[in-house]
Design a protein around this motif. Structure first.
Motif, mmCIF file in Angstrom:
data_model
loop_
_atom_site.group_PDB
_atom_site.id
_atom_site.type_symbol
_atom_site.label_atom_id
_atom_site.label_comp_id
_atom_site.label_asym_id
_atom_site.label_seq_id
_atom_site.Cartn_x
_atom_site.Cartn_y
_atom_site.Cartn_z
ATOM 1 N N THR A 59 -22.943 -1.272 -35.628
ATOM 2 C CA THR A 59 -23.718 0.047 -36.013
ATOM 3 C C THR A 59 -23.248 0.386 -37.267
ATOM 4 O OG1 THR A 59 -23.732 0.765 -33.655
ATOM 5 C CG2 THR A 59 -24.329 2.151 -35.542
ATOM 6 N N PRO A 60 -24.306 0.151 -38.354
ATOM 7 C CA PRO A 60 -23.960 0.657 -39.643
ATOM 8 C C PRO A 60 -23.873 2.128 -39.627
ATOM 9 C CG PRO A 60 -26.270 0.079 -39.371
ATOM 10 C CD PRO A 60 -25.784 -0.201 -38.301
ATOM 11 N N HIS A 61 -22.992 2.776 -40.414
ATOM 12 C CA HIS A 61 -22.581 4.048 -40.254
ATOM 13 C C HIS A 61 -21.821 4.797 -41.547
ATOM 14 C CE1 HIS A 61 -19.132 2.011 -38.483
ATOM 15 N NE2 HIS A 61 -18.259 3.002 -39.099
ATOM 16 N N VAL A 62 -21.818 5.951 -41.689
ATOM 17 C CA VAL A 62 -20.895 6.535 -42.653
ATOM 18 C C VAL A 62 -19.809 7.140 -41.757
ATOM 19 C CG1 VAL A 62 -20.456 8.086 -44.864
ATOM 20 C CG2 VAL A 62 -22.558 6.556 -44.372
ATOM 21 N N THR A 63 -18.731 6.895 -41.998
ATOM 22 C CA THR A 63 -17.557 7.736 -41.177
ATOM 23 C C THR A 63 -17.388 9.288 -41.782
ATOM 24 O OG1 THR A 63 -16.396 5.734 -40.454
ATOM 25 C CG2 THR A 63 -15.146 7.857 -40.357
ATOM 26 N N VAL A 64 -17.600 10.283 -41.039
ATOM 27 C CA VAL A 64 -17.530 11.605 -41.231
ATOM 28 C C VAL A 64 -15.968 11.799 -41.142
ATOM 29 C CG1 VAL A 64 -18.060 13.884 -40.673
ATOM 30 C CG2 VAL A 64 -19.977 12.191 -40.577
ATOM 31 N N VAL A 65 -15.426 11.251 -39.983
ATOM 32 C CA VAL A 65 -14.062 11.407 -39.614
ATOM 33 C C VAL A 65 -13.666 10.602 -38.598
ATOM 34 C CG1 VAL A 65 -14.353 13.289 -38.135
ATOM 35 C CG2 VAL A 65 -12.157 13.153 -39.375
ATOM 36 N N GLY A 66 -12.407 9.755 -38.814
ATOM 37 C CA GLY A 66 -12.112 9.222 -37.693
ATOM 38 C C GLY A 66 -10.642 9.198 -36.886
ATOM 39 N N LYS A 119 -19.901 19.410 -49.276
ATOM 40 C CA LYS A 119 -20.004 20.556 -48.302
ATOM 41 C C LYS A 119 -19.501 19.654 -46.954
ATOM 42 C CE LYS A 119 -23.016 24.002 -46.164
ATOM 43 N NZ LYS A 119 -22.728 23.623 -45.011
ATOM 44 N N LEU A 120 -20.142 18.681 -46.540
ATOM 45 C CA LEU A 120 -19.778 18.003 -45.322
ATOM 46 C C LEU A 120 -18.382 17.876 -45.190
ATOM 47 C CD1 LEU A 120 -20.535 16.415 -42.717
ATOM 48 C CD2 LEU A 120 -20.668 14.293 -44.308
ATOM 49 N N TYR A 121 -17.708 17.426 -46.302
ATOM 50 C CA TYR A 121 -16.309 16.941 -46.282
ATOM 51 C C TYR A 121 -15.473 18.482 -45.817
ATOM 52 C CZ TYR A 121 -11.485 16.335 -47.768
ATOM 53 O OH TYR A 121 -9.930 16.221 -47.750
ATOM 54 N N GLU A 122 -15.988 19.642 -46.633
ATOM 55 C CA GLU A 122 -15.313 20.887 -46.212
ATOM 56 C C GLU A 122 -15.538 21.489 -44.942
ATOM 57 O OE1 GLU A 122 -16.783 23.297 -49.325
ATOM 58 O OE2 GLU A 122 -15.741 22.138 -50.958
ATOM 59 N N ASP A 123 -16.755 21.269 -44.411
ATOM 60 C CA ASP A 123 -17.058 21.481 -43.152
ATOM 61 C C ASP A 123 -16.430 20.772 -42.275
ATOM 62 O OD1 ASP A 123 -18.844 23.564 -44.089
ATOM 63 O OD2 ASP A 123 -20.751 22.434 -43.955
ATOM 64 N N THR A 124 -16.224 19.803 -42.275
ATOM 65 C CA THR A 124 -15.374 18.877 -41.584
ATOM 66 C C THR A 124 -14.076 19.190 -41.053
ATOM 67 O OG1 THR A 124 -17.094 16.699 -41.987
ATOM 68 C CG2 THR A 124 -14.794 16.232 -40.873
ATOM 69 N N CYS A 125 -13.384 19.290 -42.327
ATOM 70 C CA CYS A 125 -12.159 19.785 -42.146
ATOM 71 C C CYS A 125 -11.755 20.720 -41.453
ATOM 72 C CB CYS A 125 -11.296 20.036 -43.718
ATOM 73 S SG CYS A 125 -11.524 18.684 -44.859
ATOM 74 N N ALA A 126 -12.910 22.204 -41.584
ATOM 75 C CA ALA A 126 -12.818 23.178 -40.856
ATOM 76 C C ALA A 126 -13.035 23.418 -39.325
ATOM 77 C CB ALA A 126 -13.666 24.543 -41.595
ATOM 78 N N VAL A 127 -14.072 22.619 -39.173
ATOM 79 C CA VAL A 127 -14.737 22.245 -37.882
ATOM 80 C C VAL A 127 -14.140 21.373 -37.052
ATOM 81 C CG1 VAL A 127 -16.891 22.074 -36.416
ATOM 82 C CG2 VAL A 127 -17.004 23.384 -38.612
ATOM 83 N N ILE A 128 -14.155 20.213 -37.341
ATOM 84 C CA ILE A 128 -13.414 19.257 -36.561
ATOM 85 C C ILE A 128 -11.643 19.501 -36.477
ATOM 86 C CG2 ILE A 128 -13.090 16.492 -36.338
ATOM 87 C CD1 ILE A 128 -15.801 17.634 -35.999
ATOM 88 N N GLY A 129 -11.286 20.078 -37.650
ATOM 89 C CA GLY A 129 -9.771 20.230 -37.561
ATOM 90 C C GLY A 129 -8.975 18.963 -38.268
#
Length: 198
Positions: A59-66, A119-129
């Protein structure tokens, strides 16, 4: 007496094993992917490369966080919260690169940084941890058998098809997926949770 004690110990071990299984957490990745014709075109591109070179159809994708530890329900809830902060994102695919010795960055397309991705990067750090290593990219092959010169030749042939020195195309990322990837070859990765970005 010894037999009773052994039986009690075994009961405790089995009970602990059952409780541990109940609390078992897995590893998941959160991805951004396009939809419709763009998704079909990218998948055809990735799978076409896999048919010609030692890679995989994935699946072609952009990893938000692994490699996020937790249960599917827990990570899906966090992904839902992240989706509420994130609308569809335009990703500008630029140069093809690779990192020697890094299998999951063995042949990928860089994505230009935008305010939306920052913004996605900052939100990922905050929400996903957990924060993802940047820059964002889209892998198009996973391979550890091609030499640098072979990769450069493939890169240059792909550039020639586009008529320049980059891929130079925009992909609209419209879905967030929670995917199970740990310990599996790329063609067997599954994504049990999909969230549409609005």
């Amino acid at each position: 007496m010894k037999r009773k004690r052994l039986s009690s110990i075994l009961t405790l071990i089995v009970g602990w094993g059952i409780l541990s299984c109940g609390r078992h957490s897995d590893t998941y990745s959160v991805w951004l992917v396009p939809s419709g014709a763009q998704y079909d075109s990218l998948r055809s591109f990735v799978c076409g490369l896999a048919a010609r070179y030692p890679s995989h159809c994935f699946t072609p994708h952009v990893t938000v966080v692994g490699d996020v530890q937790g249960t599917l329900d827990d990570i899906a809830q966090r992904a839902e919260k992240l989706a509420q902060r994130t609308g569809p994102l335009d990703a500008w695919l630029t140069s093809i690169e690779w990192k020697r010795g890094e299998y999951y960055r063995s042949f990928y397309v860089l994505i230009d940084e935008t305010p939306g991705l920052s913004k996605l990067y900052e939100d990922t750090c905050a929400v996903i941890g957990k924060c993802q290593t940047r820059p964002y990219h889209m892998s198009i092959m996973y391979t550890d058998t091609l030499s640098d010169s072979a990769r450069a030749a493939i890169r240059d042939s792909l550039y020639r098809r586009r008529g320049g020195k980059s891929l130079g195309s925009t992909v609209r990322l419209t879905r967030l997926l929670v995917c199970s990837t740990s310990g599996l070859p790329p063609e067997k990765w599954t994504c049990p949770k999909e969230i549409k970005l609005e």
